[in-house]
Design a protein around this motif. Sequence first.
Motif, PDB file in Angstrom:
ATOM      1  N   SER A 163       0.961  -1.265   0.152  1.00  0.00           N
ATOM      2  CA  SER A 163       0.247   0.051   0.016  1.00  0.00           C
ATOM      3  C   SER A 163       0.766   1.191   0.127  1.00  0.00           C
ATOM      4  O   SER A 163       2.254   1.106   0.526  1.00  0.00           O
ATOM      5  CB  SER A 163      -1.005  -0.039   1.326  1.00  0.00           C
ATOM      6  N   GLY A 221      -0.122   4.275   1.424  1.00  0.00           N
ATOM      7  CA  GLY A 221      -0.492   4.985   2.536  1.00  0.00           C
ATOM      8  C   GLY A 221      -1.265   4.384   3.671  1.00  0.00           C
ATOM      9  O   GLY A 221      -1.063   2.793   3.649  1.00  0.00           O
ATOM     10  N   GLN A 222      -1.817   4.926   4.787  1.00  0.00           N
ATOM     11  CA  GLN A 222      -2.377   4.096   5.487  1.00  0.00           C
ATOM     12  C   GLN A 222      -4.067   4.518   5.533  1.00  0.00           C
ATOM     13  O   GLN A 222      -4.391   5.452   4.755  1.00  0.00           O
ATOM     14  CB  GLN A 222      -2.067   4.572   6.817  1.00  0.00           C
ATOM     15  N   ALA A 268      -6.648   4.271   0.992  1.00  0.00           N
ATOM     16  CA  ALA A 268      -5.142   4.317   0.644  1.00  0.00           C
ATOM     17  C   ALA A 268      -4.873   3.654  -0.780  1.00  0.00           C
ATOM     18  O   ALA A 268      -5.700   2.517  -1.004  1.00  0.00           O
ATOM     19  CB  ALA A 268      -4.099   3.957   1.688  1.00  0.00           C
ATOM     20  N   GLU A 269      -4.130   4.050  -1.671  1.00  0.00           N
ATOM     21  CA  GLU A 269      -3.831   3.577  -2.726  1.00  0.00           C
ATOM     22  C   GLU A 269      -3.042   2.311  -2.671  1.00  0.00           C
ATOM     23  O   GLU A 269      -2.255   2.445  -1.617  1.00  0.00           O
ATOM     24  CB  GLU A 269      -3.288   4.452  -3.934  1.00  0.00           C
ATOM     25  N   THR A 288      -6.809   2.337  -5.774  1.00  0.00           N
ATOM     26  CA  THR A 288      -7.357   2.172  -4.420  1.00  0.00           C
ATOM     27  C   THR A 288      -7.701   0.383  -4.251  1.00  0.00           C
ATOM     28  O   THR A 288      -7.812  -0.099  -3.274  1.00  0.00           O
ATOM     29  CB  THR A 288      -8.446   2.852  -4.110  1.00  0.00           C
TER      30      THR A 288
END
Length: 587
Positions: free
Chosen positions: A536, A538-539, A543-544, A566
């Motif tokens: 991932s 991000g968080q 997140a994407e 996503t």
Amino acid sequence: MIKEYPITNGNGSHKPIVAPAKVRQTGMQKGHVTKYQAFPPVDLPDRQWPSRTITGAPTWCSVDLRDGNQALAIPMSIAEKLEMFDLLVKLGFKEIEVGFPAASQIEFDFIRRLVDEDLIPDDVTIQVLVQARESLIRRTFEALQGLKRAIVHIYNSTSPLQRRVVFGMDKPQIVDIAVRGVELIKQLAAEMPATAITLQYSPESFSSTELEFALEICEAVIDVWQPTPQKPIILNLPATVEVATPNVHADQIEWFCRHLRDRESAIISLHTHNDRGAGVAATELGLLAGGERVEGTLFGNGERTGNVDLVTLALNLYTQGVDPRLDFSDIDHVRAIYERCTRMTVHERHPYVGELVFTAFSGSHQDAIRKGMDLQDLADEALWQVPYLPIDPKDVGRTYEAIIRINSQSGKGGVAYVLENEFGIQMPKAMHIEFGKIINEIADTQGKELSATQIRQAFDQAYLHCNSPFQLESFHREAASQPNQGTIVTCVAEIAVDGVVQELRAAGNGPIDAFMQAMKEELVPDFTLLSYAEHSLGQGSEAEAIAYIQIQTPSGKTFFGASTDTNIELASIKAVVCALNRAMQAH
Ligand code: KIV
Ligand code: ZN
């Protein structure tokens, strides 16, 4: 060059005549150099300093506002001096030479401002410089009125060259200057009992003075001042001009310390200049040899090649596990104030602070740093062990982002490091090589360093925006359990091929497999999947994710594809399309 000499004519009148001066050879002597000679070594066969280590910080005294200021084309204004003083206090200096009040009105006024506005913290002592001359000493004491404490720093020059060329005096006359100066200071200090005066004496040009004579004059000063271990004198032994290798300086200091009577009533202070570029080394060896105090400036500003650089000295100590008791946690801030007040600039390669000192251009260095950083991150508070970086840039307020910059000399490791640290993109190892080549080509064409943003743009261009000849328009899949065959996934995908949309269907043991079957049946007959990775970016649930696919074509060539979404399933299908596009474009 010609000089005019007045001579007396036969009739007694003075009439200038022109006498030819000796023509000096220009350029360096070749072969047998007679113009210069080696500095004589000190006879100290049982020297102790080489086997010692520095285990504690010396007392620091900043001379930025004096030696540093006097060497500026445009000396600091009072406002700038106040800013510098405030900085020095915040950095942790407890002794600060604030000027030569008898030499200039601005220096006098600055000291008065510090006193009158109560700007000197209780744990800081200011120091004032004065030559051993009566009128100057008296004026200096006027500047000190109302102070709780001060160090009065008196000096006169002692080397044979200075005695002969500048003063035309013999040794007793030179000793007399110092003694009379100290007698007057003693008298004026007694008349000002509310101010605790510490005496500092410098045999200026100590580095070129016969050691026996330096000792004689310092002991003559001691005889007048009568210091005690509780109220010691500061004997400052300046390398006014650095004339020898640092080991000679260390020998001079050790010799002096060993021969000085009343050693325990004196603090031995070092004051090195940097004419041979070895001021830091000389000071470090001088500390091993018995120096207890160091005078110098931030970033080595000062007369000619400057005074010793206290930032480098302090951080050198720090990287040996010694608390320097000076705080350079925000080194860029210190540099900014220094540059503004002095109008000097700090060199890009200046230890610990230069723009480029936490930057690696070479690929192998970048790779090693990246590996070291990764391991370091796993172990908090561990001993700092990162190749090529003697100090953690974070300790001086510098960021890791600036560590690696990319040009055509850079390796794949550096590029991967930038993508990971700046954008969270953790390419699989095998992909480092492929993308590294792309970056090297761009850097070669542009002939200059690439920024992190340009590297990211190149990544997007090569992978995330790689939409031709195939572009995924839609993707649906259905899963059905088949007895004895596990789960079979059927997919329906719409693919635009050079703008014309086609519908593809196929089944496989997972969505990627089903999609690859569909592509193989309809569009690209032969390729195999080598590897798949995802993570991932991000968080949180929104997140994407990014997926990486590596394929191999029948010729044995491999290609990576990458895509973000996503929806991780969609990201991986788009990554397959990307890898195929890259393979097709390579043909
Ligand atoms: O470099 C020097 O010798 C000095 C003296 C005044 C201590 O600056
Ligand atoms: Zn100096």
